[in-house]
Design an enzyme around this catalytic site. Sequence first.
Site, PDB file in Angstrom:
ATOM      1  N   ALA A 195       0.806  -1.217   0.000  1.00 65.38           N
ATOM      2  CA  ALA A 195       0.000   0.000   0.000  1.00 65.38           C
ATOM      3  C   ALA A 195       0.841   1.271   0.000  1.00 65.38           C
ATOM      4  O   ALA A 195       0.315   2.345  -0.227  1.00 65.38           O
ATOM      5  CB  ALA A 195      -0.921   0.003   1.219  1.00 65.38           C
ATOM      6  N   CYS A 196       2.129   1.155   0.239  1.00 66.85           N
ATOM      7  CA  CYS A 196       2.995   2.332   0.284  1.00 66.85           C
ATOM      8  C   CYS A 196       3.647   2.547  -1.086  1.00 66.85           C
ATOM      9  O   CYS A 196       4.409   1.699  -1.557  1.00 66.85           O
ATOM     10  CB  CYS A 196       4.073   2.122   1.346  1.00 66.85           C
ATOM     11  SG  CYS A 196       5.335   3.416   1.357  1.00 66.85           S
ATOM     12  N   PRO A 197       3.371   3.672  -1.747  1.00 65.87           N
ATOM     13  CA  PRO A 197       3.941   3.909  -3.075  1.00 65.87           C
ATOM     14  C   PRO A 197       5.477   3.895  -3.083  1.00 65.87           C
ATOM     15  O   PRO A 197       6.087   3.367  -4.005  1.00 65.87           O
ATOM     16  CB  PRO A 197       3.410   5.284  -3.466  1.00 65.87           C
ATOM     17  CG  PRO A 197       2.200   5.475  -2.636  1.00 65.87           C
ATOM     18  CD  PRO A 197       2.462   4.744  -1.352  1.00 65.87           C
TER      19      PRO A 197
ATOM     20  N   HIS B  77       6.614   0.305  -2.726  1.00 70.92           N
ATOM     21  CA  HIS B  77       6.309  -0.407  -3.964  1.00 70.92           C
ATOM     22  C   HIS B  77       7.384  -0.138  -5.016  1.00 70.92           C
ATOM     23  O   HIS B  77       7.832  -1.033  -5.723  1.00 70.92           O
ATOM     24  CB  HIS B  77       4.921   0.032  -4.456  1.00 70.92           C
ATOM     25  CG  HIS B  77       4.415  -0.742  -5.611  1.00 70.92           C
ATOM     26  ND1 HIS B  77       4.198  -0.170  -6.821  1.00 70.92           N
ATOM     27  CD2 HIS B  77       4.103  -2.056  -5.736  1.00 70.92           C
ATOM     28  CE1 HIS B  77       3.761  -1.099  -7.669  1.00 70.92           C
ATOM     29  NE2 HIS B  77       3.696  -2.251  -7.030  1.00 70.92           N
TER      30      HIS B  77
END
Length: 84
Positions: free
Chosen positions: A27-29, A32
Amino acid sequence: WRDHISREEGAKFPPEAGRYHLFVAYACPWAHRTLITRGLKGLEDVISATIVHPVWRKTKPDNAEDEHHGWVFGNPDGEPFTNY
Protein backbone atom coordinates in the site's frame (compact mmCIF):
# COMPACT_ATOMS: atom_id res chain seq x y z
CA TRP A 1 17.79 6.38 7.08
CA ARG A 2 19.05 8.01 3.92
CA ASP A 3 22.44 7.27 2.50
CA HIS A 4 23.99 5.57 -0.49
CA ILE A 5 25.39 2.15 -1.19
CA SER A 6 28.78 2.69 -2.78
CA ARG A 7 31.69 0.63 -4.09
CA GLU A 8 34.15 3.37 -3.15
CA GLU A 9 36.99 2.49 -0.78
CA GLY A 10 35.88 2.89 2.85
CA ALA A 11 32.22 3.38 1.94
CA LYS A 12 29.81 3.45 4.88
CA PHE A 13 27.47 1.05 3.08
CA PRO A 14 29.33 -1.26 0.66
CA PRO A 15 27.33 -3.57 -1.64
CA GLU A 16 27.19 -7.05 -0.08
CA ALA A 17 24.77 -9.89 -0.72
CA GLY A 18 22.64 -10.60 2.34
CA ARG A 19 23.51 -7.30 4.05
CA TYR A 20 20.29 -5.47 3.16
CA HIS A 21 16.64 -6.37 3.73
CA LEU A 22 13.48 -4.49 2.75
CA PHE A 23 10.35 -4.36 4.91
CA VAL A 24 7.59 -3.13 2.61
CA ALA A 25 3.83 -2.77 2.41
CA TYR A 26 2.21 -2.94 -1.02
CA ALA A 27 0.00 0.00 0.00
CA CYS A 28 3.00 2.33 0.28
CA PRO A 29 3.94 3.91 -3.07
CA TRP A 30 7.56 4.48 -2.04
CA ALA A 31 7.97 0.90 -0.81
CA HIS A 32 6.31 -0.41 -3.96
CA ARG A 33 8.90 1.47 -6.04
CA THR A 34 11.75 -0.13 -4.10
CA LEU A 35 10.39 -3.57 -5.04
CA ILE A 36 10.08 -2.55 -8.70
CA THR A 37 13.66 -1.21 -8.74
CA ARG A 38 14.92 -4.34 -6.96
CA GLY A 39 13.26 -6.46 -9.67
CA LEU A 40 14.41 -4.36 -12.63
CA LYS A 41 18.02 -4.43 -11.41
CA GLY A 42 17.86 -8.20 -10.79
CA LEU A 43 18.63 -7.87 -7.08
CA GLU A 44 16.05 -10.35 -5.72
CA ASP A 45 18.82 -12.82 -4.79
CA VAL A 46 20.92 -10.07 -3.17
CA ILE A 47 18.35 -7.99 -1.24
CA SER A 48 15.71 -9.97 0.62
CA ALA A 49 12.25 -8.56 1.36
CA THR A 50 9.42 -9.03 3.85
CA ILE A 51 5.90 -7.88 3.02
CA VAL A 52 3.98 -6.35 5.91
CA HIS A 53 0.27 -5.77 5.90
CA PRO A 54 -0.76 -2.11 5.92
CA VAL A 55 -2.83 -2.49 9.05
CA TRP A 56 -2.15 -1.80 12.70
CA ARG A 57 -3.13 -4.55 15.11
CA LYS A 58 -2.26 -5.58 18.62
CA THR A 59 1.22 -7.05 18.67
CA LYS A 60 0.20 -9.65 21.28
CA PRO A 61 -3.51 -10.32 20.61
CA ASP A 62 -3.68 -13.09 23.24
CA ASN A 63 -2.59 -10.69 26.00
CA ALA A 64 -5.53 -8.55 27.21
CA GLU A 65 -3.11 -6.16 28.97
CA ASP A 66 -1.07 -5.44 25.84
CA GLU A 67 -2.06 -2.07 24.39
CA HIS A 68 0.72 -1.80 21.80
CA HIS A 69 -0.29 -1.71 18.14
CA GLY A 70 2.02 -2.03 15.15
CA TRP A 71 2.51 -3.47 11.69
CA VAL A 72 1.65 -7.14 11.41
CA PHE A 73 3.48 -9.68 9.34
CA GLY A 74 1.43 -12.04 7.22
CA ASN A 75 2.03 -15.76 7.13
CA PRO A 76 2.26 -17.13 3.57
CA ASP A 77 0.40 -20.26 4.73
CA GLY A 78 -2.66 -18.20 5.67
CA GLU A 79 -2.23 -18.55 9.43
CA PRO A 80 -3.64 -15.74 11.61
CA PHE A 81 -1.66 -12.52 11.82
CA THR A 82 0.92 -12.35 14.58
CA ASN A 83 4.05 -10.46 15.57
CA TYR A 84 5.49 -13.14 17.83
